[in-house]
Write an enzyme that holds these catalytic residues in place. Structure first.
Site, PDB file in Angstrom:
ATOM      1  N   GLN A  46       0.828  -1.197   0.000  1.00 20.56           N
ATOM      2  CA  GLN A  46       0.000   0.000   0.000  1.00 20.56           C
ATOM      3  C   GLN A  46       0.870   1.259   0.000  1.00 20.56           C
ATOM      4  O   GLN A  46       1.594   1.502   0.958  1.00 20.56           O
ATOM      5  CB  GLN A  46      -0.893  -0.024   1.254  1.00 20.56           C
ATOM      6  CG  GLN A  46      -1.642   1.263   1.528  1.00 20.56           C
ATOM      7  CD  GLN A  46      -2.619   1.126   2.686  1.00 20.56           C
ATOM      8  OE1 GLN A  46      -3.668   0.525   2.567  1.00 20.56           O
ATOM      9  NE2 GLN A  46      -2.275   1.691   3.828  1.00 20.56           N
ATOM     10  N   GLY A  47       0.821   2.032  -1.077  1.00 22.46           N
ATOM     11  CA  GLY A  47       1.639   3.240  -1.191  1.00 22.46           C
ATOM     12  C   GLY A  47       0.870   4.488  -0.825  1.00 22.46           C
ATOM     13  O   GLY A  47       0.458   5.251  -1.704  1.00 22.46           O
ATOM     14  N   TYR A  48       0.663   4.692   0.457  1.00 22.33           N
ATOM     15  CA  TYR A  48      -0.079   5.864   0.930  1.00 22.33           C
ATOM     16  C   TYR A  48       0.861   6.875   1.604  1.00 22.33           C
ATOM     17  O   TYR A  48       1.076   7.959   1.118  1.00 22.33           O
ATOM     18  CB  TYR A  48      -1.163   5.452   1.936  1.00 22.33           C
ATOM     19  CG  TYR A  48      -2.451   4.947   1.315  1.00 22.33           C
ATOM     20  CD1 TYR A  48      -2.511   4.587  -0.017  1.00 22.33           C
ATOM     21  CD2 TYR A  48      -3.603   4.828   2.079  1.00 22.33           C
ATOM     22  CE1 TYR A  48      -3.692   4.121  -0.576  1.00 22.33           C
ATOM     23  CE2 TYR A  48      -4.792   4.362   1.533  1.00 22.33           C
ATOM     24  CZ  TYR A  48      -4.827   4.004   0.200  1.00 22.33           C
ATOM     25  OH  TYR A  48      -5.997   3.552  -0.326  1.00 22.33           O
ATOM     26  N   SER A  49       1.396   6.506   2.788  1.00 22.27           N
ATOM     27  CA  SER A  49       2.166   7.456   3.594  1.00 22.27           C
ATOM     28  C   SER A  49       3.416   7.929   2.872  1.00 22.27           C
ATOM     29  O   SER A  49       4.025   7.190   2.095  1.00 22.27           O
ATOM     30  CB  SER A  49       2.588   6.814   4.915  1.00 22.27           C
ATOM     31  OG  SER A  49       1.472   6.500   5.692  1.00 22.27           O
ATOM     32  N   SER A  56       4.512  -1.599   4.122  1.00 19.97           N
ATOM     33  CA  SER A  56       4.650  -2.977   4.586  1.00 19.97           C
ATOM     34  C   SER A  56       4.818  -3.919   3.400  1.00 19.97           C
ATOM     35  O   SER A  56       4.088  -3.817   2.413  1.00 19.97           O
ATOM     36  CB  SER A  56       3.407  -3.390   5.383  1.00 19.97           C
ATOM     37  OG  SER A  56       3.325  -2.647   6.565  1.00 19.97           O
ATOM     38  N   GLU A  96     -10.089  -1.616   5.724  1.00 20.59           N
ATOM     39  CA  GLU A  96      -9.192  -1.925   6.847  1.00 20.59           C
ATOM     40  C   GLU A  96      -9.961  -2.137   8.137  1.00 20.59           C
ATOM     41  O   GLU A  96      -9.467  -2.717   9.075  1.00 20.59           O
ATOM     42  CB  GLU A  96      -8.175  -0.796   7.078  1.00 20.59           C
ATOM     43  CG  GLU A  96      -6.948  -0.916   6.218  1.00 20.59           C
ATOM     44  CD  GLU A  96      -5.781  -0.032   6.675  1.00 20.59           C
ATOM     45  OE1 GLU A  96      -4.731  -0.159   6.066  1.00 20.59           O
ATOM     46  OE2 GLU A  96      -5.914   0.758   7.612  1.00 20.59           O
ATOM     47  N   ASN A 125      -4.094   7.229  17.213  1.00 20.95           N
ATOM     48  CA  ASN A 125      -5.209   7.469  18.140  1.00 20.95           C
ATOM     49  C   ASN A 125      -5.697   8.913  18.057  1.00 20.95           C
ATOM     50  O   ASN A 125      -6.894   9.183  18.178  1.00 20.95           O
ATOM     51  CB  ASN A 125      -4.760   7.176  19.583  1.00 20.95           C
ATOM     52  CG  ASN A 125      -4.895   5.703  19.931  1.00 20.95           C
ATOM     53  OD1 ASN A 125      -5.046   4.870  19.048  1.00 20.95           O
ATOM     54  ND2 ASN A 125      -4.823   5.397  21.210  1.00 20.95           N
ATOM     55  N   GLU A 126      -4.752   9.835  17.846  1.00 24.66           N
ATOM     56  CA  GLU A 126      -5.134  11.246  17.800  1.00 24.66           C
ATOM     57  C   GLU A 126      -6.008  11.511  16.567  1.00 24.66           C
ATOM     58  O   GLU A 126      -7.020  12.218  16.644  1.00 24.66           O
ATOM     59  CB  GLU A 126      -3.874  12.127  17.758  1.00 24.66           C
ATOM     60  CG  GLU A 126      -3.078  12.120  19.063  1.00 24.66           C
ATOM     61  CD  GLU A 126      -2.402  10.784  19.373  1.00 24.66           C
ATOM     62  OE1 GLU A 126      -1.982  10.085  18.419  1.00 24.66           O
ATOM     63  OE2 GLU A 126      -2.301  10.427  20.556  1.00 24.66           O
TER      64      GLU A 126
END
Lengths: 395, 342
Positions: free
Chosen positions: A131-134, A166, A249, A375-376
C-alpha cells in the site's frame, strides 16, 4: 437478531476446521502461529507457498463475491473462517494486503478489465500487494501527498517517495496515491494507480524496526511507470478510492485479528497461572479487564458488520480502531508485567537480537496506536464525523 | 527543613550532565550498541571524574558522598542511557561494602573500585541474572540470608541476552563458602533491595526525562497540516501529562535517597516505573511511526526503562510491599501518623 450459528454454519465450520487440520501439516506444520505481527519475517517463502496452497483450495477471498472468483460467503461464514483459521494456528497471511485492501478496492471501484487482470493473481496467492499511501510529509496529514504522476503517452510516469510500506520488498504490485494534477493540494488532484514493483524506476529500502527486524520500507519512485489503464476510478478521484480502501481496513478482517488477540490473551493467562502472577490481585483485574475488552470488540464488530450495507459507515465503525489499538497496546504491557524479571531475557545468544513471541508482541503493540491512523487522528475522526465537531484550525 | 540540594550537589550534577552530553550522546550509545556495548575509554574518564569513588569512604580514597549526592548522578546516567557499569556499583555495591570497610579485604576492594582498578557487580537473589557480571572482578551474591563477596574466578557465568541491546546480563553459578561471607545478618538483602530500587528509580527518572525531551524536540519541528505537531493539543497535552508524572516521581526519589526507608523506596520505585512507562509509550506515540524504528534513538531509552522495570523488585513487588506496610495490623495510620517524621 440471532447470535447463534445455524446447522449450515456449523457444517461450514467443520469443513474449514478439517481443511486446516489436514493441510497445516508436513512442510507447513512449522508455520503454526508464526508470521504474525512482530514476526512477519518468519518463514516468508513457506508462508507464500501456503498462501498459494490456500488459493488452490478456494480459501482465499472467502468474503469476495462469487462473480469475481471469491467464495461469496455470508458474514457468518466469514466469522467462522477467521475463527477456525486462528484456532488452527494459521500463519500470518502474506496476501492480506491484496485480499483485504487492494482486491476489495478493485471490486468496488475498478473496471471489468481490471477485475479480470488483477483479482485472479490475488486469489491464487501469486501476486502480493503493498500500500503506497504514507510519505515522509504525509503521515497523519495523508492528503499532503507529494508523489507525482504524469501521463506520458500510454504510461503514467511516477516520481516521489512512499514510506512505512509494509511488505514492499516482497510485493509484486503497489497501489499508490499520487498527485496527477499540477498545482493542486490536499484531497484534490490525486489519483489511485496500480504500479508493478519489479521495475528499475522503483527502489525499496527496508526500515529497521525496534524489534530489530524489517517489515516495512521506504519506496522511491524515480521515473517509475505503469500503463495508463492502471488507474482505479477517474483521474483526480484518488482520495475517494483511497478512503474506500481505509474503510476495508476496518472490515471483516478485524474479526480474524480478534481471534489472534484471543490466542495472545489465552497465552498470557496461562503464563500468569503457571508463574503465580494470577494470584496478584492487580494482575487478576487487568486480565479480567482484557477479557472484557475482547468481548466488547467482538460484539461491536459483529454488530457493525451486520448492518454495514450502505456506502456510509455506521458511527460504531469509527470507534473500532481506537478501541482495539489501545486495548492491544495495553495487552502487550500486561504480558511483560506478567513475566516479571523474565521479561528482560531474550532467547538468542548475546550479540543477536531475537525476541520471544511475547517480547515481539510488546514491541509491536507500541505501533498499534500509530499505524492506519493514530489514536489522535481517530479521535479527530470520531469528533468531526460522528459528532459533527468543527475541524481543527489549520495553517 | 529543606527539601533541596546544595549548590555543590547541583554543580556536580551539571558537570556530569555536560560530560555525558559530550561523551555519551545518543550517537555514541548507538555506536556502543553496534559493537560490544562498552567503552573502556569512557569508563576511564568516569574514573578520572571521581565517579567510581563517589560513595567510597574517604579513608579508602573515595569522595565519601552519600545517596542524596549519588541519586542526582544516577539520574544523569539514566538520562544518557550510560552503558557502562557505574550506577549499580556506586549505588548498591559500594554503600553495602562500606559498612564492612573495617575489614582489610573489603577496604582493599573499595580502594580498587575508587581508582577504577576493580569493578564490582551485584545481583539480588530474587533476580534471575546479574547485570555486568562479565566485566566484574568481584560479585556480590546471595545464598539465603547470607551476603557473599565472591571473586570473579570463583563463578561460572552463562551470558543471557537482554531486551536492552546495551545491558550485559548473565546467570551466575557459584558455590558458597565460608571464606566469601560478607554478612549473614537477617534482613540485609532487604536493605540491599532498597538500594537497588533507589538506583533503578533514579535512572528511570533520567530515562523518562530523556524520552520526553526527545519527543518534545520532535514535536516542535515535525510539521503536519502545515504546523508543528506540538501545536496540536492532542499532542502537547500528551507530553504535559507525562511531565506531571515525572515531577511527581522526582520528589519521592529524592526523599527515598534521603530516608532510605522501605515505604519511601517502594513509593519512589512505583512512581518512576509508571512515569517511565508512560514516557516511553507517549514519546513513541508523538514520534509516530518513526518512534517504532530502530533508526530513531528513542528505543534505546525505552528498552532500558523496560529492562530496569523488572529488576530489584518490579512494580507488583513494591506495590505489594507497600500495601502490607499500610494495611498491616500494627501499621500506624491517621492524621498523626501518616506524615509523622515525613
Amino acid at each position: 437478531m440471532k447470535l447463534s450459528f445455524s446447522a449450515e454454519d456449523e457444517a461450514f465450520r467443520a469443513e474449514i476446521a478439517a481443511w486446516m487440520r489436514d493441510n497445516l501439516t508436513g512442510e507447513f506444520a512449522k508455520l503454526k502461529n508464526r508470521g504474525g505481527p512482530g514476526d512477519e519475517h518468519a518463514f516468508f517463502e513457506e508462508r507464500r507457498a501456503f498462501e498459494r496452497h490456500m488459493g488452490k483450495a478456494g480459501w482465499t477471498g472467502v468474503g469476495w463475491p462469487k462473480a469475481v472468483g471469491g467464495r461469496g460467503a455470508p458474514l457468518s461464514h466469514q466469522v467462522i473462517f477467521f475463527e477456525e483459521y486462528a484456532r488452527a494456528g494459521g500463519p500470518g497471511r502474506v496476501g492480506h494486503i491484496g485480499e483485504g485492501l487492494a482486491g476489495p478496492t478493485i471490486i468496488a471501484f475498478g473496471t471489468e478489465d481490471q477485475k479480470r487482470r488483477f483479482l485472479p493473481g490475488i486469489l491464487s496467492g501469486d501476486d502480493l500487494w503493498c500500500q503506497g499511501y504514507s510519505e515522509p510529509n504525509a503521515g497523519s496529514d495523508l492528503a499532503n501527498v507529494r508523489t507525482k504522476a504524469r501521463l506520458v503517452g500510454d504510461r503514467w510516469v511516477i516520481d516521489g517517495q512512499k514510506v512505512w510500506t509494509s511488505l514492499a520488498h516482497v510485493s509484486d504490485w503497489c497501489f499508490v496515491i499520487a498527485r496527477t494534477e499540477e498545482g493542486t493540494s490536499g484531497h484534490k488532484g490525486l489519483s489511485y494507480l496500480l504500479v508493478p514493483m519489479n521495475q528499475k524506476g522503483i527502489t525499496v529500502r527496508p526500515i529497521q524496526q525496534m524489534t530489530g527486524t524489517s517489515e516495512f520500507n521506504e519506496v522511491f519512485f524515480d521515473g517509475a511507470e505503469t500503463a495508463a489503464e492502471n488507474i482505479v476510478g477517474q483521474p483526480g478521484e484518488g482520495w475517494k478510492v483511497a478512503m474506500g480502501t481505509l474503510a476495508f481496513e476496518r472490515g471483516a478482517s478485524t474479526l480474524g485479528q480478534q481471534m489472534a488477540f484471543r490466542n495472545q490473551l489465552d497465552e498470557i493467562i496461562a503464563i500468569a497461572k503457571a508463574n503465580g502472577r494470577a494470584r496478584d490481585p492487580m494482575i487478576r483485574q487487568r486480565l479480567a479487564d482484557a477479557w472484557i475488552g475482547l468481548q466488547i470488540m467482538r460484539a461491536n464488530a459483529l454488530r457493525m458488520l451486520s448492518k454495514a450495507e450502505g456506502p456510509e459507515l455506521p458511527r460504531e465503525a469509527y470507534v473500532s480502531k481506537l478501541y482495539w489499538a489501545t486495548w492491544h497496546r495495553d495487552l502487550g504491557k500486561l504480558a511483560m508485567d506478567v513475566l516479571g524479571p523474565e521479561a528482560e531475557i531474550a532467547p538468542g545468544s548475546p550479540g543477536t537480537y531475537d525476541l520471544t513471541p511475547l517480547q515481539q508482541l510488546f514491541l509491536f503493540t507500541r505501533s498499534d496506536t500509530i499505524y492506519a491512523g493514530t489514536n489522535e487522528i481517530q479521535r479527530n475522526i470520531i469528533a468531526e464525523r460522528a459528532l459533527g465537531m468543527p475541524r481543527e484550525a489549520r495553517a | 527543613m529543606n527539601f533541596a540540594f546544595t549548590e555543590d550537589q547541583l554543580l556536580f550534577r551539571d558537570t556530569v550532565r555536560d560530560f555525558l552530553a559530550a561523551e555519551c550522546a545518543p550517537a555514541q550509545v548507538r555506536e556502543a550498541a553496534a559493537g560490544d556495548g562498552r567503552s573502556p575509554a569512557r569508563f576511564d574518564k568516569l574514573v578520572e571524574m571521581g565517579l567510581t569513588g563517589l560513595t567510597v569512604p574517604e579513608a579508602q580514597g573515595g569522595l565519601g558522598l552519600g545517596l542524596v549526592d549519588y541519586v542526582l548522578i544516577a539520574e544523569e546516567a539514566g538520562r544518557a542511557a550510560l552503558p557502562e557499569l557505574l550506577v549499580d556499583q556506586i549505588g548498591i555495591a559500594v554503600p553495602l561494602l562500606s559498612r564492612f570497610a573495617d575489614r582489610p579485604e573489603v577496604a582493599s576492594v573499595l580502594e580498587a573500585v575508587a581508582t577504577g582498578a576493580a569493578k564490582v557487580a551485584i545481583g539480588h537473589p530474587m533476580d534471575p541474572f546479574v547485570a555486568d557480571a562479565a566485566g566484574a572482578d568481584w560479585l556480590i551474591l546471595g545464598k539465603g540470608d547470607a551476603v557473599h563477596l565472591v571473586p570473579a574466578a570463583s563463578v561460572a557465568l552463562t551470558a543471557e541476552t537482554s531486551v536492552d541491546p546495551l545491558r550485559r546480563i548473565a546467570g551466575v553459578e557459584w558455590l558458597a563458602g565460608n571464606d566469601t561471607v560478607l554478612s549473614d545478618a537477617p534482613g540485609l538483602w532487604d536493605e540491599i533491595l532498597d538500594l537497588g530500587a533507589i538506583a533503578m528509580a533514579a535512572q528511570g527518572l533520567g530515562l523518562a526525562q530523556a524520552m520526553v525531551d526527545l519527543a518534545a524536540e520532535y514535536a516542535r519541528t515535525r510539521q503536519q497540516f502545515g504546523k508543528p505537531i506540538g501545536s496540536f493539543q492532542a499532542v502537547k497535552h500528551h507530553l504535559a501529562t507525562v511531565q506531571v508524572a515525572i515531577e511527581f516521581a522526582r520528589a519521592p526519589v529524592y526523599k527515598a535517597a534521603f530516608t532510605q526507608r522501605p515505604r519511601d523506596v517502594s513509593h519512589a520505585r512505583i512512581a518512576v516505573i509508571d512515569a517511565a512507562a508512560m514516557a516511553a509509550r507517549t514519546a513513541i506515540q508523538v514520534f509516530g511511526a518513526m518512534g517504532y524504528t530502530y533508526e530513531v534513538d528513542l528505543h534505546f531509552f525505552m528498552k532500558r526503562a523496560w529492562a530496569l522495570a523488572g529488576v530489584w523488585g518490579d512494580r507488583h513487588y513494591h506495590l505489594d510491599r507497600m500495601a502490607r506496610m499500610v494495611l498491616s495490623d500494627d501499621a500506624a495510620i491517621g492524621a498523626d501518623a501518616t506524615f509523622a517524621d515525613n
